[in-house]
Design a protein around this motif. Sequence first.
Motif, PDB file in Angstrom:
ATOM      1  N   PRO B 166      -1.844  -1.047   2.604  1.00 49.96           N
ATOM      2  CA  PRO B 166      -1.221  -2.073   2.544  1.00 49.96           C
ATOM      3  C   PRO B 166       1.087  -2.105   2.495  1.00 49.96           C
ATOM      4  O   PRO B 166       1.401  -1.015   2.658  1.00 49.96           O
ATOM      5  N   THR B 167       1.081  -3.173   2.603  1.00 45.93           N
ATOM      6  CA  THR B 167       2.367  -3.664   2.775  1.00 45.93           C
ATOM      7  C   THR B 167       3.347  -4.269   1.797  1.00 45.93           C
ATOM      8  O   THR B 167       4.230  -4.492   1.649  1.00 45.93           O
ATOM      9  N   GLY B 168       2.699  -4.684   0.952  1.00 52.83           N
ATOM     10  CA  GLY B 168       2.748  -5.099  -0.576  1.00 52.83           C
ATOM     11  C   GLY B 168       3.463  -6.608   0.061  1.00 52.83           C
ATOM     12  O   GLY B 168       4.240  -7.492  -0.728  1.00 52.83           O
ATOM     13  N   GLN B 169       2.771  -7.294   1.452  1.00 53.23           N
ATOM     14  CA  GLN B 169       3.143  -8.315   1.289  1.00 53.23           C
ATOM     15  C   GLN B 169       2.210  -9.102   2.100  1.00 53.23           C
ATOM     16  O   GLN B 169       1.356  -8.934   2.709  1.00 53.23           O
ATOM     17  N   GLY B 170       2.093 -10.608   0.581  1.00 56.63           N
ATOM     18  CA  GLY B 170       1.323 -11.179   1.253  1.00 56.63           C
ATOM     19  C   GLY B 170      -0.277 -10.491   0.573  1.00 56.63           C
ATOM     20  O   GLY B 170      -0.232  -9.461   0.088  1.00 56.63           O
ATOM     21  N   ILE B 171      -1.081 -11.231   1.225  1.00 59.93           N
ATOM     22  CA  ILE B 171      -2.451 -10.859   0.725  1.00 59.93           C
ATOM     23  C   ILE B 171      -2.947 -10.186   1.198  1.00 59.93           C
ATOM     24  O   ILE B 171      -2.975 -10.269   2.878  1.00 59.93           O
ATOM     25  N   GLU B 172      -3.558  -8.716   1.319  1.00 60.28           N
ATOM     26  CA  GLU B 172      -3.888  -7.164   1.925  1.00 60.28           C
ATOM     27  C   GLU B 172      -5.616  -7.229   1.671  1.00 60.28           C
ATOM     28  O   GLU B 172      -5.967  -7.556   0.455  1.00 60.28           O
ATOM     29  N   LEU B 173      -6.250  -7.079   2.710  1.00 58.95           N
ATOM     30  CA  LEU B 173      -7.520  -6.284   2.378  1.00 58.95           C
ATOM     31  C   LEU B 173      -7.359  -4.918   2.681  1.00 58.95           C
ATOM     32  O   LEU B 173      -6.540  -3.681   3.563  1.00 58.95           O
ATOM     33  N   VAL B 174      -7.484  -4.230   1.298  1.00 60.06           N
ATOM     34  CA  VAL B 174      -8.115  -3.067   1.130  1.00 60.06           C
ATOM     35  C   VAL B 174      -9.741  -2.710   1.500  1.00 60.06           C
ATOM     36  O   VAL B 174     -10.666  -3.347   0.631  1.00 60.06           O
ATOM     37  N   PRO B 175     -10.362  -2.037   2.423  1.00 58.69           N
ATOM     38  CA  PRO B 175     -11.624  -1.603   2.789  1.00 58.69           C
ATOM     39  C   PRO B 175     -12.099  -0.698   1.819  1.00 58.69           C
ATOM     40  O   PRO B 175     -11.480   0.506   1.476  1.00 58.69           O
ATOM     41  N   THR B 176     -13.028  -0.739   0.956  1.00 56.65           N
ATOM     42  CA  THR B 176     -14.227   0.320   0.092  1.00 56.65           C
ATOM     43  C   THR B 176     -14.946   0.681   1.450  1.00 56.65           C
ATOM     44  O   THR B 176     -15.123   1.813   1.507  1.00 56.65           O
ATOM     45  N   THR B 177     -15.222  -0.700   1.977  1.00 55.61           N
ATOM     46  CA  THR B 177     -16.204  -0.120   3.114  1.00 55.61           C
ATOM     47  C   THR B 177     -15.909  -1.490   4.112  1.00 55.61           C
ATOM     48  O   THR B 177     -14.825  -1.955   3.776  1.00 55.61           O
ATOM     49  N   HIS B 178     -15.825   0.318   4.654  1.00 54.12           N
ATOM     50  CA  HIS B 178     -14.620  -0.070   6.170  1.00 54.12           C
ATOM     51  C   HIS B 178     -15.197  -0.983   6.911  1.00 54.12           C
ATOM     52  O   HIS B 178     -16.842  -1.444   7.428  1.00 54.12           O
ATOM     53  N   PRO B 179     -14.845  -2.002   7.621  1.00 53.18           N
ATOM     54  CA  PRO B 179     -14.689  -2.954   7.934  1.00 53.18           C
ATOM     55  C   PRO B 179     -16.383  -2.691   9.483  1.00 53.18           C
ATOM     56  O   PRO B 179     -16.328  -4.121   9.745  1.00 53.18           O
TER      57      PRO B 179
END
Lengths: 171, 311
Positions: B166-179
Motif C-alpha cells: 500500500p502507498t497510503g493514497q486513495g483506495i487500495e486493495l490488499v489481497p488475502t486471496t491473491h487475484p
Amino acid sequence: MRLLPAAALAVTAASAVAAPAMAADLTVTIEVPRLPVAAYHRPYVAVWIENPADQAAVRTLAVWYEQVKPDNEGQTWLKDLRTWWRKGGRAMRMPADGVSGATRAPGRQTITIPAARLSGVAAGQYNLVVEAAREQGGREVVRVPFRWGAPNTGRVAGTSELGAVSVAVSR
Amino acid sequence: MNRLKTGAALVALIAAFAAPLSAQAHRAWILPSTTSLSGTEGWVGFDAGISNGVFDADHAAMRLDNLRATAPDGSNVPLEHTMQGQWRSTFDVHLTQPGTYRVGSVSQTANATWTLNGTPGRWRGPAADLAANIPSGATDVVSAVNSNRLETFVTLGEPTTTVFQPTGQGIELVPTTHPSELAVGEAATFQLLKDGAPLAGADVTIARGGLKYRDAPEEITAKTGADGKFSVTWPEAGMYWINTVNRPGGAPQREGGEGPRPEGPRPEGPRPEGAPAAGGEGRGPGGPGGGRMAGPPTPSAAYTAVVEVFP
C-alpha cells in the motif's frame, strides 16, 4: 563417513527392512481418446495426487507437454492445464526430472511410479487427478480415489478429453 | 464544421479525457487478454475502455497517458503497441520476470462550478490545478477532488505480492486471496484501505462481463467489515469488475468512480462522437444559486479492479 554406533546401525537395518514392506508402486493407466476433429493436437496432460479434503496437490507425478520446441516455447501452454497450474504446476521448474515428458498419442498410456518416489507420502486416502487440455479443444479433469499404503485399485471414466483413468497400488 | 467549432470540440475532448476515469458514471475497465501465464516470458494484450456494460466497448476509449505497468520488482514496464480507438484503447505488456504485475492508473481529478458576475462557470482537470482555475471573485463555488485507482493484475508463473504494497493514497486493495488465485466455487477475501486505513462499510459492486449474452446482470454486492475486508464466492468463471466509491459526508454513492458533477453549463460546441456524454447523468449536489462561498473541495475516492475467475 564415520562408523555408526551399533545401535544406529541396527535402527538403519530395521528401517531398511521395514521400508519394502510399506513400499508399493503406483500404476496409472490413462486412455487418451482419439477424437474425430479436423485439427487434432495431442493433449497436454498433468497427473498428480491430491488431498481429497482440500484438493491441495500432494505430488505431481507426470506432465506431458510439447518439450521439443525451441526456447521452451511449449511451456507457454502449461497454464492451460488450469487446475494443475494453480495447484502447484506454476511452482515447478520445467522440464522436471522423472515428471515431465512429451505429449502422448491417443491410446492407452501407462505410467508407473516407483514407491521410492512416493516415500514422503503418508498412508491414507487420496485422489489421483488427471487433467487434459487440448489445443483448440477442451479440457477435462478426472479424479480417481485410491488408498496409499495397501493394495487397491480405482477407476473413473472421463467423458470428453479423457477416457478411462485407472489407478493400481501394488503389493 | 468550422475551425472554431473544431477547436471547441477538441477542448471538450481533451477535458473529457483528462483523466482515464472520465465518463465516470460509466464503468471504466482495463481488460487483460489473460491473467495467468506459464513459461519464461510472455505477452498480455489489454483493452481499456469506459462503457455501460462492463467490458463491452460501447461508450468511449480510455486515454493511456496515465496508465502504468509495474513489474514484480517494482520497475516500470513500457506499454507497447498502444492504440486509442473509437471505443476502446489497446496496448501490450511484455512480461519478462516471474511474478505478479500490476497494470493501472492512479489519478487525482477535480472539478468545480461557480458563478462569476451572474454567469455560471465550470472547470475540470487535475486536482493540483484546481485552485488556479477558479476565478477570483467567483461565488457559489462548489468543488470536489476525486482520487481514482483503476487496476488489473497479471501473473507469470507463481503469484507474488510486491505490487500490493500500500502507498497510503486513495483506495487500495490488499489481497488475502491473491487475484491470480480465483476459481469458481471458491471464496476470495480482499481488504480495502483508504489512505492506508481499513475502509469499513464500503459497498462493493462485483459485475461479471458478458452481459450481452445473458439477460440478468447477476451483479454481486458486498460490504466491507470493520477491518475493510469483503468476501465473495465466485458463482461463475469469467472476467469480473470490482468497484467501490467512497464519498465521505453522506452524499449518495454512485458507482463508476465518479466525483460530484454539479449542474452548470457544459463547454459549447459539438461533442465528438465517442466522447463521453456530458449531460443528463451524474448530476450531483450543489449548483449555482446557493449563495455559498468557496469551501474546501469535497473529497471522494474510487477503486476499480478487474480480475479473472477460472473454471
